[in-house]
Design a protein around this motif. Structure first.
Motif, PDB file in Angstrom:
ATOM      1  N   ARG A 184       0.667  15.716   1.819  1.00  0.00           N
ATOM      2  CA  ARG A 184       0.540  14.577   2.731  1.00  0.00           C
ATOM      3  C   ARG A 184      -0.360  13.504   2.127  1.00  0.00           C
ATOM      4  O   ARG A 184      -1.199  12.924   2.795  1.00  0.00           O
ATOM      5  CB  ARG A 184       0.037  15.042   4.078  1.00  0.00           C
ATOM      6  CG  ARG A 184      -1.269  15.781   4.028  1.00  0.00           C
ATOM      7  CD  ARG A 184      -1.640  16.243   5.432  1.00  0.00           C
ATOM      8  NE  ARG A 184      -2.950  16.782   5.458  1.00  0.00           N
ATOM      9  CZ  ARG A 184      -3.237  18.060   5.322  1.00  0.00           C
ATOM     10  NH1 ARG A 184      -2.286  18.932   5.148  1.00  0.00           N
ATOM     11  NH2 ARG A 184      -4.482  18.467   5.367  1.00  0.00           N
ATOM     12  N   LEU A 191      -1.611  10.220   3.882  1.00  0.00           N
ATOM     13  CA  LEU A 191      -1.271  10.201   5.300  1.00  0.00           C
ATOM     14  C   LEU A 191      -2.483   9.924   6.182  1.00  0.00           C
ATOM     15  O   LEU A 191      -2.418   9.091   7.082  1.00  0.00           O
ATOM     16  CB  LEU A 191      -0.611  11.521   5.722  1.00  0.00           C
ATOM     17  CG  LEU A 191      -0.291  11.638   7.211  1.00  0.00           C
ATOM     18  CD1 LEU A 191       0.690  10.557   7.646  1.00  0.00           C
ATOM     19  CD2 LEU A 191       0.251  13.016   7.531  1.00  0.00           C
ATOM     20  N   LEU A 238      -3.425   6.302   6.023  1.00  0.00           N
ATOM     21  CA  LEU A 238      -2.448   5.479   6.729  1.00  0.00           C
ATOM     22  C   LEU A 238      -2.681   5.565   8.236  1.00  0.00           C
ATOM     23  O   LEU A 238      -2.708   4.548   8.921  1.00  0.00           O
ATOM     24  CB  LEU A 238      -1.029   5.944   6.385  1.00  0.00           C
ATOM     25  CG  LEU A 238       0.104   5.112   6.966  1.00  0.00           C
ATOM     26  CD1 LEU A 238       1.282   5.107   5.998  1.00  0.00           C
ATOM     27  CD2 LEU A 238       0.550   5.621   8.302  1.00  0.00           C
ATOM     28  N   TYR A 266       3.171   2.634  12.901  1.00  0.00           N
ATOM     29  CA  TYR A 266       3.359   3.632  11.851  1.00  0.00           C
ATOM     30  C   TYR A 266       4.613   3.333  11.041  1.00  0.00           C
ATOM     31  O   TYR A 266       4.572   3.286   9.807  1.00  0.00           O
ATOM     32  CB  TYR A 266       3.441   5.033  12.469  1.00  0.00           C
ATOM     33  CG  TYR A 266       3.749   6.107  11.458  1.00  0.00           C
ATOM     34  CD1 TYR A 266       2.743   6.612  10.630  1.00  0.00           C
ATOM     35  CD2 TYR A 266       5.038   6.596  11.300  1.00  0.00           C
ATOM     36  CE1 TYR A 266       3.021   7.580   9.682  1.00  0.00           C
ATOM     37  CE2 TYR A 266       5.321   7.560  10.352  1.00  0.00           C
ATOM     38  CZ  TYR A 266       4.312   8.056   9.547  1.00  0.00           C
ATOM     39  OH  TYR A 266       4.597   9.005   8.602  1.00  0.00           O
ATOM     40  N   GLU A 268       4.185   0.219   8.904  1.00  0.00           N
ATOM     41  CA  GLU A 268       3.282   0.426   7.772  1.00  0.00           C
ATOM     42  C   GLU A 268       3.925   1.295   6.689  1.00  0.00           C
ATOM     43  O   GLU A 268       3.768   1.024   5.495  1.00  0.00           O
ATOM     44  CB  GLU A 268       1.972   1.051   8.247  1.00  0.00           C
ATOM     45  CG  GLU A 268       0.884   1.084   7.202  1.00  0.00           C
ATOM     46  CD  GLU A 268       0.448  -0.296   6.724  1.00  0.00           C
ATOM     47  OE1 GLU A 268      -0.021  -0.392   5.567  1.00  0.00           O
ATOM     48  OE2 GLU A 268       0.568  -1.278   7.476  1.00  0.00           O
ATOM     49  N   VAL A 269       4.655   2.333   7.084  1.00  0.00           N
ATOM     50  CA  VAL A 269       5.356   3.169   6.101  1.00  0.00           C
ATOM     51  C   VAL A 269       6.368   2.328   5.338  1.00  0.00           C
ATOM     52  O   VAL A 269       6.459   2.408   4.107  1.00  0.00           O
ATOM     53  CB  VAL A 269       6.040   4.378   6.792  1.00  0.00           C
ATOM     54  CG1 VAL A 269       7.034   5.058   5.856  1.00  0.00           C
ATOM     55  CG2 VAL A 269       4.991   5.364   7.267  1.00  0.00           C
ATOM     56  N   GLU A 270       7.103   1.512   6.054  1.00  0.00           N
ATOM     57  CA  GLU A 270       8.080   0.649   5.394  1.00  0.00           C
ATOM     58  C   GLU A 270       7.380  -0.325   4.442  1.00  0.00           C
ATOM     59  O   GLU A 270       7.814  -0.525   3.304  1.00  0.00           O
ATOM     60  CB  GLU A 270       8.892  -0.125   6.431  1.00  0.00           C
ATOM     61  CG  GLU A 270       9.975  -0.979   5.800  1.00  0.00           C
ATOM     62  CD  GLU A 270      10.807  -1.685   6.840  1.00  0.00           C
ATOM     63  OE1 GLU A 270      10.804  -2.934   6.823  1.00  0.00           O
ATOM     64  OE2 GLU A 270      11.440  -0.998   7.654  1.00  0.00           O
ATOM     65  N   ARG A 279       4.534  -0.023   2.921  1.00  0.00           N
ATOM     66  CA  ARG A 279       3.899   0.628   1.768  1.00  0.00           C
ATOM     67  C   ARG A 279       4.881   1.301   0.820  1.00  0.00           C
ATOM     68  O   ARG A 279       4.656   1.333  -0.387  1.00  0.00           O
ATOM     69  CB  ARG A 279       2.912   1.697   2.248  1.00  0.00           C
ATOM     70  CG  ARG A 279       1.684   1.145   2.906  1.00  0.00           C
ATOM     71  CD  ARG A 279       0.706   2.250   3.225  1.00  0.00           C
ATOM     72  NE  ARG A 279      -0.387   1.755   4.060  1.00  0.00           N
ATOM     73  CZ  ARG A 279      -1.513   2.416   4.260  1.00  0.00           C
ATOM     74  NH1 ARG A 279      -1.714   3.573   3.694  1.00  0.00           N
ATOM     75  NH2 ARG A 279      -2.448   1.896   5.031  1.00  0.00           N
ATOM     76  N   TYR A 280       5.953   1.883   1.355  1.00  0.00           N
ATOM     77  CA  TYR A 280       6.750   2.795   0.543  1.00  0.00           C
ATOM     78  C   TYR A 280       8.211   2.416   0.367  1.00  0.00           C
ATOM     79  O   TYR A 280       8.902   3.028  -0.434  1.00  0.00           O
ATOM     80  CB  TYR A 280       6.671   4.213   1.130  1.00  0.00           C
ATOM     81  CG  TYR A 280       5.247   4.687   1.256  1.00  0.00           C
ATOM     82  CD1 TYR A 280       4.463   4.905   0.128  1.00  0.00           C
ATOM     83  CD2 TYR A 280       4.674   4.867   2.506  1.00  0.00           C
ATOM     84  CE1 TYR A 280       3.156   5.305   0.249  1.00  0.00           C
ATOM     85  CE2 TYR A 280       3.357   5.278   2.627  1.00  0.00           C
ATOM     86  CZ  TYR A 280       2.604   5.498   1.493  1.00  0.00           C
ATOM     87  OH  TYR A 280       1.302   5.894   1.615  1.00  0.00           O
TER      88      TYR A 280
END
Length: 102
Positions: free
Chosen positions: A60, A63, A66, A84, A87-89, A91-92
């Motif tokens: 993780r 994680l 984040l 969430y 932010e995931v989109e 960053r990654y």
């Protein structure tokens, strides 16, 4: 000299997932930093065996950071999940990153 492990194992702990109280010997250690082998200066939380088995044991990386970045007191579950996913989109997702850089 080293303390006897038997004294430590009689200690009672609380499972952070379900709230049940159990002996430390019957619990599993949980390290929110994801590195239970680096023990210096840490205090571990505990999980009962059933809750430990239900955990995803995949790495993780990043994680906790984040979650800390998007968390805010009083945030609704809907808003937390919206933040969430965004932010995931951000960053990654490589396509999302490319669009922002244009």
């Amino acid at each position: 000299m080293w303390r006897s492990r038997s004294n430590r194992d009689r200690e009672m702990v609380v499972c952070i997932a379900c709230g049940s109280s159990l002996s430390r010997a019957d619990a599993r250690e949980y390290d929110k930093e994801g590195d239970r082998w680096e023990r210096h200066g840490k205090e571990f939380e505990h999980l009962c065996k059933a809750c430990y088995r239900d955990l995803c044991h995949q790495p993780r990386k990043e994680l906790e950071a984040l979650l800390g970045d998007i968390e805010e007191h009083g945030l609704s579950q809907e808003e937390f999940l919206r933040r969430y996913l965004a932010e995931v989109e951000a960053r990654y997702d490589p396509e999302s990153r490319e669009e922002r850089e244009r």
